[in-house]
Enzyme design. Structure first.
Site, PDB file in Angstrom:
ATOM      1  N   CYS A 116      17.157   4.157  27.032  1.00  0.00           N
ATOM      2  CA  CYS A 116      16.561   5.298  26.306  1.00  0.00           C
ATOM      3  C   CYS A 116      15.039   5.308  26.386  1.00  0.00           C
ATOM      4  O   CYS A 116      14.395   6.259  25.945  1.00  0.00           O
ATOM      5  CB  CYS A 116      16.999   5.280  24.853  1.00  0.00           C
ATOM      6  N   HIS A 257      12.052   9.452  20.814  1.00  0.00           N
ATOM      7  CA  HIS A 257      13.404   9.427  21.362  1.00  0.00           C
ATOM      8  C   HIS A 257      14.357   9.877  20.254  1.00  0.00           C
ATOM      9  O   HIS A 257      14.244   9.440  19.108  1.00  0.00           O
ATOM     10  CB  HIS A 257      13.742   8.006  21.818  1.00  0.00           C
ATOM     11  N   ASN A 287      22.024  12.500  21.303  1.00  0.00           N
ATOM     12  CA  ASN A 287      21.229  11.510  22.052  1.00  0.00           C
ATOM     13  C   ASN A 287      21.553  11.652  23.544  1.00  0.00           C
ATOM     14  O   ASN A 287      22.649  11.301  23.980  1.00  0.00           O
ATOM     15  CB  ASN A 287      21.578  10.113  21.534  1.00  0.00           C
TER      16      ASN A 287
HETATM   17  N1  ACO Z   1      32.882   9.264  11.169  1.00  0.00           N
HETATM   18  C1  ACO Z   1      33.276   8.756  10.006  1.00  0.00           C
HETATM   19  N2  ACO Z   1      33.130   7.477   9.672  1.00  0.00           N
HETATM   20  C2  ACO Z   1      32.539   6.673  10.572  1.00  0.00           C
HETATM   21  C3  ACO Z   1      32.100   7.134  11.826  1.00  0.00           C
HETATM   22  C4  ACO Z   1      32.304   8.492  12.106  1.00  0.00           C
HETATM   23  N3  ACO Z   1      31.900   9.043  13.264  1.00  0.00           N
HETATM   24  N4  ACO Z   1      31.544   6.111  12.494  1.00  0.00           N
HETATM   25  C5  ACO Z   1      31.635   5.034  11.708  1.00  0.00           C
HETATM   26  N5  ACO Z   1      32.241   5.367  10.544  1.00  0.00           N
HETATM   27  C6  ACO Z   1      32.533   4.534   9.411  1.00  0.00           C
HETATM   28  C7  ACO Z   1      32.640   3.068   9.767  1.00  0.00           C
HETATM   29  O1  ACO Z   1      33.914   2.781  10.291  1.00  0.00           O
HETATM   30  C8  ACO Z   1      32.357   2.420   8.434  1.00  0.00           C
HETATM   31  O2  ACO Z   1      33.544   2.460   7.699  1.00  0.00           O
HETATM   32  P1  ACO Z   1      33.964   1.208   6.760  1.00  0.00           P
HETATM   33  O3  ACO Z   1      32.858   1.086   5.769  1.00  0.00           O
HETATM   34  O4  ACO Z   1      35.270   1.653   6.188  1.00  0.00           O
HETATM   35  O5  ACO Z   1      34.061   0.053   7.680  1.00  0.00           O
HETATM   36  C9  ACO Z   1      31.360   3.359   7.777  1.00  0.00           C
HETATM   37  O6  ACO Z   1      31.468   4.603   8.480  1.00  0.00           O
HETATM   38  C10 ACO Z   1      29.942   2.860   7.831  1.00  0.00           C
HETATM   39  O7  ACO Z   1      29.694   2.390   9.158  1.00  0.00           O
HETATM   40  P2  ACO Z   1      28.280   1.889   9.598  1.00  0.00           P
HETATM   41  O8  ACO Z   1      28.350   1.465  11.018  1.00  0.00           O
HETATM   42  O9  ACO Z   1      27.740   0.924   8.599  1.00  0.00           O
HETATM   43  O10 ACO Z   1      27.444   3.260   9.465  1.00  0.00           O
HETATM   44  P3  ACO Z   1      25.918   3.467   9.614  1.00  0.00           P
HETATM   45  O11 ACO Z   1      25.360   4.069   8.389  1.00  0.00           O
HETATM   46  O12 ACO Z   1      25.237   2.259  10.161  1.00  0.00           O
HETATM   47  O13 ACO Z   1      25.876   4.609  10.724  1.00  0.00           O
HETATM   48  C11 ACO Z   1      25.418   4.806  13.072  1.00  0.00           C
HETATM   49  C12 ACO Z   1      26.403   4.337  12.019  1.00  0.00           C
HETATM   50  C13 ACO Z   1      25.234   6.297  12.912  1.00  0.00           C
HETATM   51  C14 ACO Z   1      25.986   4.492  14.438  1.00  0.00           C
HETATM   52  C15 ACO Z   1      24.067   4.102  12.844  1.00  0.00           C
HETATM   53  O14 ACO Z   1      24.248   2.720  12.727  1.00  0.00           O
HETATM   54  C16 ACO Z   1      23.102   4.380  13.961  1.00  0.00           C
HETATM   55  O15 ACO Z   1      22.649   5.482  14.150  1.00  0.00           O
HETATM   56  N6  ACO Z   1      22.707   3.353  14.703  1.00  0.00           N
HETATM   57  C17 ACO Z   1      21.788   3.530  15.795  1.00  0.00           C
HETATM   58  C18 ACO Z   1      22.614   3.766  16.989  1.00  0.00           C
HETATM   59  C19 ACO Z   1      21.934   4.512  18.095  1.00  0.00           C
HETATM   60  O16 ACO Z   1      21.181   5.424  17.871  1.00  0.00           O
HETATM   61  N7  ACO Z   1      22.259   4.125  19.301  1.00  0.00           N
HETATM   62  C20 ACO Z   1      21.873   4.850  20.456  1.00  0.00           C
HETATM   63  C21 ACO Z   1      21.488   3.978  21.596  1.00  0.00           C
HETATM   64  S1  ACO Z   1      19.990   3.150  21.267  1.00  0.00           S
HETATM   65  C22 ACO Z   1      18.981   4.332  20.920  1.00  0.00           C
HETATM   66  O17 ACO Z   1      19.063   5.404  21.460  1.00  0.00           O
HETATM   67  C23 ACO Z   1      17.941   4.059  19.901  1.00  0.00           C
END
Ligand code: ACO
Length: 339
Positions: A116, A257, A287
């Site tokens: 990214c 980004h 993204n």
């Molecule tokens: N819909 C509903 N529930 C979901 C989903 C979904 N799409 N995805 C995960 N959940 C659930 C999980 O299973 C979890 O459930 P549980 O508590 O029963 O186990 C709950 O939601 C919370 O999950 P977390 O992973 O803690 O959620 P978080 O608030 O961290 O959000 C996310 C997840 C959006 C992926 C976040 O961590 C994030 O944005 N991380 C950065 C990832 C990123 O941007 N990566 C791209 C590549 S690198 C870059 O570009 C910077």
């Protein structure tokens, strides 16, 4: 001859027509518009659905529009660099395919992969090639077909990504007060466990086993990525501002980004920059990895003014991260064709 400064002189872009919105995703996996909007801020993303089309198709469209908009003579282009994590093939480079399709006669082409952060790193490299005097005009394209490596059975990742491409023209000028000013890039190398594709590379080549175990998809530990992204991008923005004596008031635009709206908000808050000064389009494209920053430039071009202080920042797999500082070189409002 005075010092040559590298400037961006135009932006072109392309996103596929197909819109995958949160309602459709909610029918594919156990998720909801409310969850996605609250946690990530994405409403819809574009998907390149047509069979047989890859990243080069979008990259070529973006570059074609760039050439049309700027009126640059294609025969004067010295180099074309595509930054992507989703190349058409392992080899040859996607850039060589794009160059061939565009019919550039006097250019060389190669790919650069920095996940990214690809656009940020490539823009800086192109800037150095211009400043050295060895090249006069370079097309830099950020393009990714993320749908080609996203598992649409995995709700944790499939809601995040989309497809798209955008291109900028980088040229030299002796005019003072415009162009690429500074970069602060770092790679800490701790990212592998948190964000990668398990198979398909030289460590684990494709096999029936890798297919059966769904190892050809993007794997991510979202929470760790989120934490590293916020702290690194904020530190990088603050560092590049400090090094260049910029206060929050001096900054006209931050172009981050686009991975998650919460990441963008946290990063800009730490640098004390209000959201009105932040180029955000994640709601519509998701993204698109290497394409997010140039796509944001594409969308915000008409608002950018000559002399604006623009800060770019990105974070990606590796972990690679950084921020750079550019003084915008032209009034976007005077550009006739936008999209
Ligand atoms: N819909 C509903 N529930 C979901 C989903 C979904 N799409 N995805 C995960 N959940 C659930 C999980 O299973 C979890 O459930 P549980 O508590 O029963 O186990 C709950 O939601 C919370 O999950 P977390 O992973 O803690 O959620 P978080 O608030 O961290 O959000 C996310 C997840 C959006 C992926 C976040 O961590 C994030 O944005 N991380 C950065 C990832 C990123 O941007 N990566 C791209 C590549 S690198 C870059 O570009 C910077």
């Amino acid at each position: 001859m005075g010092k040559v400064h590298a400037v961006i002189t135009g932006v072109g872009g392309y996103v596929p027509d197909y819109i995958l919105n949160n309602e459709e995703l909610s029918r594919m996996v156990d998720t909801s518009d409310e969850w996605i909007m609250t946690r990530v801020g994405i409403k819809e993303r574009r998907i390149l659905k047509e069979e047989g089309l890859g990243t080069s198709y979008m990259a070529r469209k973006a570059a074609k529009q760039l050439i049309q908009k700027t009126g640059v003579d294609p025969d004067t282009i010295d180099a074309l660099i595509v930054t992507t994590t989703t190349p058409d093939y392992k080899f040859p480079s996607t850039a060589s395919i794009v160059l061939g399709k565009l019919g550039l006669k006097n250019a060389f082409a190669f790919d650069l992969e920095a996940a990214c952060c690809g656009f940020l790193y490539t823009l800086s490299l192109a800037g150095s090639m211009i400043e050295s005097g060895r090249c006069k005009k370079i097309i830099v394209i950020g393009a990714d077909k993320m749908s080609s490596m996203v598992d649409y059975q995995d709700r944790q990742t499939c809601v995040l990504f989309g497809d798209g491409a955008a291109a900028v023209l980088v040229e030299g000028t002796e005019e003072e007060g415009v162009g690429l000013q500074d970069m602060y890039f770092r790679t800490d190398g701790k990212g592998l466990p948190f964000l990668h594709m398990k198979a398909g590379g030289s460590v684990c080549p494709p096999s029936h086993f890798t297919i059966d175990h769904r190892l050809h998809y993007l794997y991510q530990e979202g929470r760790s990525v989120f934490r590293y992204a916020v702290s690194n991008m904020s530190d990088d923005v603050v560092e590049v501002m400090k090094r260049n004596g910029l206060t929050a008031d001096d900054v006209d635009w931050v172009v981050p980004h686009e991975a998650n709206l919460r990441i963008i908000e946290a990063v800009t808050k730490r640098a004390d920059i209000p959201m009105e000064k932040v180029a955000v389009n994640i709601e519509h494209y998701g993204n698109t990895s290497a394409a997010t920053i140039p796509l944001a430039l594409w969308d915000y071009e008409s608002k950018l003014k000559k002399g604006d202080n623009v800060i770019f920042t990105a974070f990606g797999a590796g972990f690679v991260h950084g921020a750079s500082y550019c003084k915008w070189a032209y009034d976007g409002a005077s550009v006739e064709t936008k999209h």
